[in-house]
Scaffold this active site. Structure first.
Site, PDB file in Angstrom:
ATOM      1  N   ASP A 176       6.215   5.088   3.421  1.00  0.00           N
ATOM      2  CA  ASP A 176       6.164   4.667   2.179  1.00  0.00           C
ATOM      3  C   ASP A 176       5.910   5.779   1.114  1.00  0.00           C
ATOM      4  O   ASP A 176       4.716   5.910   0.857  1.00  0.00           O
ATOM      5  CB  ASP A 176       5.106   3.415   2.012  1.00  0.00           C
ATOM      6  CG  ASP A 176       5.551   2.557   0.657  1.00  0.00           C
ATOM      7  OD1 ASP A 176       4.618   1.720   0.405  1.00  0.00           O
ATOM      8  OD2 ASP A 176       6.281   2.988   0.026  1.00  0.00           O
TER       9      ASP A 176
ATOM     10  N   THR B  82       3.313  -9.908   1.640  1.00  0.00           N
ATOM     11  CA  THR B  82       2.777 -11.154   1.253  1.00  0.00           C
ATOM     12  C   THR B  82       4.120 -12.168   0.990  1.00  0.00           C
ATOM     13  O   THR B  82       3.967 -13.500   1.185  1.00  0.00           O
ATOM     14  CB  THR B  82       1.966 -10.881  -0.397  1.00  0.00           C
ATOM     15  OG1 THR B  82       0.892 -10.195  -0.286  1.00  0.00           O
ATOM     16  CG2 THR B  82       1.700 -12.102  -1.141  1.00  0.00           C
TER      17      THR B  82
ATOM     18  N   SER C  56       8.463   1.594  -6.779  1.00  0.00           N
ATOM     19  CA  SER C  56       8.820   0.397  -6.048  1.00  0.00           C
ATOM     20  C   SER C  56       7.839  -0.752  -7.005  1.00  0.00           C
ATOM     21  O   SER C  56       8.471  -1.962  -7.105  1.00  0.00           O
ATOM     22  CB  SER C  56       8.606   0.457  -4.641  1.00  0.00           C
ATOM     23  OG  SER C  56       8.595  -0.969  -4.167  1.00  0.00           O
TER      24      SER C  56
ATOM     25  N   GLY D 203      -0.550  -1.613   3.378  1.00  0.00           N
ATOM     26  CA  GLY D 203      -0.744  -0.624   4.473  1.00  0.00           C
ATOM     27  C   GLY D 203      -1.769  -1.067   5.380  1.00  0.00           C
ATOM     28  O   GLY D 203      -1.888  -0.721   6.481  1.00  0.00           O
TER      29      GLY D 203
ATOM     30  N   ILE E 115       6.429  -3.639   4.642  1.00  0.00           N
ATOM     31  CA  ILE E 115       7.101  -2.282   4.722  1.00  0.00           C
ATOM     32  C   ILE E 115       6.669  -1.691   5.877  1.00  0.00           C
ATOM     33  O   ILE E 115       7.276  -1.375   6.975  1.00  0.00           O
ATOM     34  CB  ILE E 115       6.856  -1.510   3.527  1.00  0.00           C
ATOM     35  CG1 ILE E 115       7.326  -2.509   2.274  1.00  0.00           C
ATOM     36  CG2 ILE E 115       7.217  -0.283   3.576  1.00  0.00           C
ATOM     37  CD1 ILE E 115       7.030  -1.936   1.107  1.00  0.00           C
ATOM     38  N   THR E 116       5.230  -1.565   5.946  1.00  0.00           N
ATOM     39  CA  THR E 116       4.604  -0.870   7.210  1.00  0.00           C
ATOM     40  C   THR E 116       3.561  -1.719   7.939  1.00  0.00           C
ATOM     41  O   THR E 116       3.383  -1.659   9.087  1.00  0.00           O
ATOM     42  CB  THR E 116       3.560   0.422   6.840  1.00  0.00           C
ATOM     43  OG1 THR E 116       2.416  -0.032   6.117  1.00  0.00           O
ATOM     44  CG2 THR E 116       4.422   1.318   5.730  1.00  0.00           C
ATOM     45  N   SER E 117       3.315  -3.094   7.520  1.00  0.00           N
ATOM     46  CA  SER E 117       2.732  -4.031   7.738  1.00  0.00           C
ATOM     47  C   SER E 117       3.544  -5.065   8.859  1.00  0.00           C
ATOM     48  O   SER E 117       4.633  -4.953   8.837  1.00  0.00           O
ATOM     49  CB  SER E 117       1.771  -4.673   6.796  1.00  0.00           C
ATOM     50  OG  SER E 117       2.628  -5.472   6.157  1.00  0.00           O
TER      51      SER E 117
ATOM     52  N   ARG F 115       8.488  -7.863   0.921  1.00  0.00           N
ATOM     53  CA  ARG F 115       8.234  -8.199   2.381  1.00  0.00           C
ATOM     54  C   ARG F 115       7.705  -6.993   2.987  1.00  0.00           C
ATOM     55  O   ARG F 115       7.523  -5.826   2.674  1.00  0.00           O
ATOM     56  CB  ARG F 115       9.730  -8.515   3.109  1.00  0.00           C
ATOM     57  CG  ARG F 115      10.168  -9.997   2.588  1.00  0.00           C
ATOM     58  CD  ARG F 115      11.416 -10.172   3.108  1.00  0.00           C
ATOM     59  NE  ARG F 115      12.187 -11.420   2.555  1.00  0.00           N
ATOM     60  CZ  ARG F 115      11.724 -12.772   2.783  1.00  0.00           C
ATOM     61  NH1 ARG F 115      10.649 -12.813   3.509  1.00  0.00           N
ATOM     62  NH2 ARG F 115      12.279 -13.667   2.225  1.00  0.00           N
TER      63      ARG F 115
HETATM   64  O1  LIG Z   1       1.471  -3.357   3.781  1.00  0.00           O
HETATM   65  P1  LIG Z   1       2.937  -2.878   3.632  1.00  0.00           P
HETATM   66  O2  LIG Z   1       3.802  -3.829   4.449  1.00  0.00           O
HETATM   67  O3  LIG Z   1       3.157  -1.625   3.845  1.00  0.00           O
HETATM   68  O4  LIG Z   1       3.021  -3.209   2.036  1.00  0.00           O
HETATM   69  C1  LIG Z   1       3.637  -4.381   1.443  1.00  0.00           C
HETATM   70  C2  LIG Z   1       3.006  -5.221   0.936  1.00  0.00           C
HETATM   71  O5  LIG Z   1       1.961  -4.741  -0.028  1.00  0.00           O
HETATM   72  C3  LIG Z   1       2.077  -5.287  -1.197  1.00  0.00           C
HETATM   73  O6  LIG Z   1       1.287  -6.482  -1.188  1.00  0.00           O
HETATM   74  P2  LIG Z   1       0.850  -7.587  -2.258  1.00  0.00           P
HETATM   75  O7  LIG Z   1       2.015  -8.457  -2.558  1.00  0.00           O
HETATM   76  O8  LIG Z   1       0.517  -7.060  -3.538  1.00  0.00           O
HETATM   77  O9  LIG Z   1      -0.104  -8.649  -1.824  1.00  0.00           O
HETATM   78  C4  LIG Z   1       3.629  -5.869  -1.051  1.00  0.00           C
HETATM   79  O10 LIG Z   1       4.111  -6.944  -1.959  1.00  0.00           O
HETATM   80  C5  LIG Z   1       3.856  -6.251   0.458  1.00  0.00           C
HETATM   81  O11 LIG Z   1       3.323  -7.503   0.397  1.00  0.00           O
HETATM   82  N1  LIG Z   2       6.481   0.583  -1.583  1.00  0.00           N
HETATM   83  C1  LIG Z   2       5.536  -0.733  -1.995  1.00  0.00           C
HETATM   84  C2  LIG Z   2       4.304  -1.055  -1.318  1.00  0.00           C
HETATM   85  C3  LIG Z   2       3.836  -2.073  -1.803  1.00  0.00           C
HETATM   86  N2  LIG Z   2       4.385  -2.805  -2.388  1.00  0.00           N
HETATM   87  C4  LIG Z   2       5.769  -2.637  -2.920  1.00  0.00           C
HETATM   88  O1  LIG Z   2       6.172  -3.557  -3.734  1.00  0.00           O
HETATM   89  N3  LIG Z   2       6.355  -1.971  -2.694  1.00  0.00           N
END
Ligand SMILES: O=P(O)(O)OC[C@H]1O[C@H](OP(=O)(O)O)[C@H](O)[C@@H]1O
Ligand SMILES: Nc1ccnc(=O)[nH]1
Length: 503
Positions: A256, A203, A264, A168, A197-199, A195
């Site tokens: 999300d 990572t 997830s 986020g 989602i909202t960002s 990959r």
């Molecule tokens: O910010 P948004 O795109 O909503 O969430 C998706 C991101 O958050 C989590 O981060 P990490 O993998 O724990 O670093 C996910 O794996 C992904 O990289």
């Molecule tokens: N909904 C999610 C948020 C962040 N990371 C995830 O793997 N899924």
């Protein structure tokens, strides 16, 4: 109808099945109908495309269908209308706010994985969860069903640690530092990421700049048993497969839903066998969780869900009121993360958060005494041990361990916004920064994104640079500039926010 298979060299991401208009008319089939190909004891489901790409008597299958099923040109199969899966009725129950039984949730997940539910039904399910939510029983059932419809991994090197952010907050490249720090201390940490989602960069999108992230579970097992860690994409083939399909709907809607987020994340942790999990909940204005009270409630849900899955969970509520570090977008974030690992230096928001989270994991894993974890993590980073471990991970994942941040290409179409007035920076709008980076082309264009020259609390003079947009084309750059002008993401005390005339 009996038909001969013809491979259509197209990747439609919709599991497309093609038949000729004459055959469609005869079978009373319509575009986007759910159809089933029967061959032997196997069934393949897909969305119908009526097209002259194929001849009468042929059935075309797209490349994404072939990713899941072995079919060859010339094979003779049966093509029949698939009808409406029973799970659609369960989705409508959730749309009506009703509680779903375990078997109903399992049916929805199974039908998502079998591609019996098309994008439209999956989006309806995700929207229903956003509006009506899931209780803990439903969330646990969803988590286990998502994990068990894919492969599970058994890694020998115990204890198995894990870290995951709910995301986020833009620029959240933190775990790219956390994983090598923890692994350099001798702990095992098989990190899976989604990959974006909202960002503007998940990572997995960032790591993919300098290493492969798509592996089979056997390959992941081999990597982790060799170097003690990985940084891979959880959406790889047959690894909690429903996750990436629901994330596709979330990404389109930029939402999300809490219950789906819990499932997830924890389905991936459960599938890979993580025993000690640290969840990062960035909290603040413009992110998924805006108040500490909301974060504490979500933390309790993660801990409870972990208990039901036999996993020990701790939660770190972290500052999410502005972007992490100075970069947003896959390549820009990769440069910043690698430089921080190489030098131990970088933006406080990145270094302090990464060593803080890594320190908690070192204490959870028993290699640091209570309260001493962050100091140990900083020592591992400053000593270069984290960078040495990262090079092992990069090499094990098919990247170049001798990569230099300055060699990573970024969008060369740029535009810099400057301060309209002098004063202190009072706010940076997370959602606006993400929107600008996505308008510029991120995450699909890895070189696109935003470079921040200032953070909240810093003093600027009129004309000082505030942020630079990177894009791969003038068209994308222009779209991002328009978005930036409309949203004005960086506020400076004293600036005129709006001028209202006698309109
Ligand atoms: O910010 P948004 O795109 O909503 O969430 C998706 C991101 O958050 C989590 O981060 P990490 O993998 O724990 O670093 C996910 O794996 C992904 O990289
Ligand atoms: N909904 C999610 C948020 C962040 N990371 C995830 O793997 N899924």
């Amino acid at each position: 109808m009996r038909a001969t298979v013809k491979i259509v060299d197209a990747y439609t991401d919709r599991y497309s099945i093609f038949i000729h208009p004459e055959d469609a008319k005869a079978a009373k089939l319509h575009p986007d109908d759910l159809v089933k190909i029967e061959y032997g004891k196997r069934s393949i489901y897909g969305s119908l495309v009526i097209s002259s790409f194929v001849q009468p008597g042929e059935v075309g299958v797209s490349r994404d269908v072939l990713q899941l099923h072995n079919l060859s040109d010339g094979e003779v199969v049966e093509v029949v209308p698939a009808g409406t899966p029973e799970s659609v009725r369960y989705i409508k129950k959730k749309m009506n706010g009703e509680k779903l039984r375990k078997v109903e949730i399992e049916a929805i997940v199974r039908d998502i994985v079998d591609r019996k539910l098309r994008d439209i039904e999956i989006s309806s399910f995700v929207t229903a969860l956003e509006i009506n939510g899931l209780d803990m029983d439903e969330t646990a059932a969803l988590t286990i069903a998502m994990a068990e419809t894919g492969d599970m991994l058994d890694i020998d090197r115990k204890p198995i640690m894990d870290v995951h952010s709910i995301g986020g907050v833009p620029g959240n490249k933190t775990n790219i530092l956390v994983v090598p720090i923890v692994a350099a201390a001798g702990l095992t940490i098989p990190k899976t990421s989604s990959r974006a989602i909202t960002s503007a960069a998940g990572t997995a999108d960032v790591v993919e700049v300098f290493a492969n992230v798509t592996f089979s579970l056997d390959e992941i097992k081999s990597i982790v048993e060799k170097v003690g860690a990985c940084l891979v994409w959880g959406g790889a083939l047959n690894f909690a497969p429903a996750d990436d399909l629901t994330i596709k709907a979330e990404r389109a809607l930029s939402i999300d839903p809490t219950g789906l987020m819990l499932a997830s994340i924890m389905s991936k942790k459960y599938a890979i066998g993580s025993q000690y999990i640290l969840i990062d909940i960035p909290t603040g204005k413009g992110v998924k969780v805006e108040t500490v009270d909301q974060a504490r409630a979500l933390a309790k849900d993660f801990i409870e869900l972990g208990k039901r899955l036999g996993q020990y969970v701790e939660v770190a509520i972290t500052y999410g009121g502005q972007p992490i570090g100075h970069t947003v977008g896959p390549a820009l974030e990769a440069k910043e993360a690698l430089l921080a690992l190489m030098t131990g230096k970088g933006p406080g928001s990145l270094i302090e958060k990464a060593t803080g989270l890594a320190g908690i994991l070192l204490e959870m894993g028993g290699v640091a005494p209570p309260g001493a974890g962050k100091r140990m993590a900083k020592e591992i980073l400053d000593s270069g041990k984290a960078w040495e471990k990262m090079k092992e991970i990069i090499e094990a994942q098919g990247g170049d361990p001798n990569i230099k941040p300055e060699d990573i290409p970024v969008g060369d179409k740029t535009y810099t916004f400057v301060a309209p007035t002098s004063g202190y920076v009072t706010s940076i709008d997370n959602r606006a920064i993400t929107g600008i980076a996505r308008a510029a082309g991120a995450p699909e264009d890895k070189g696109a994104g935003v470079e921040l020259y200032v953070k909240v609390g810093e003093k600027v003079k009129e004309g000082d640079p505030l942020f630079k947009i990177h894009a791969g084309s003038e068209t994308r750059l222009e779209q991002a500039i328009v978005y930036a002008r409309r949203t004005e993401p960086i506020r400076i005390e004293g600036m005129v926010l709006q001028r209202i005339g006698n309109i």
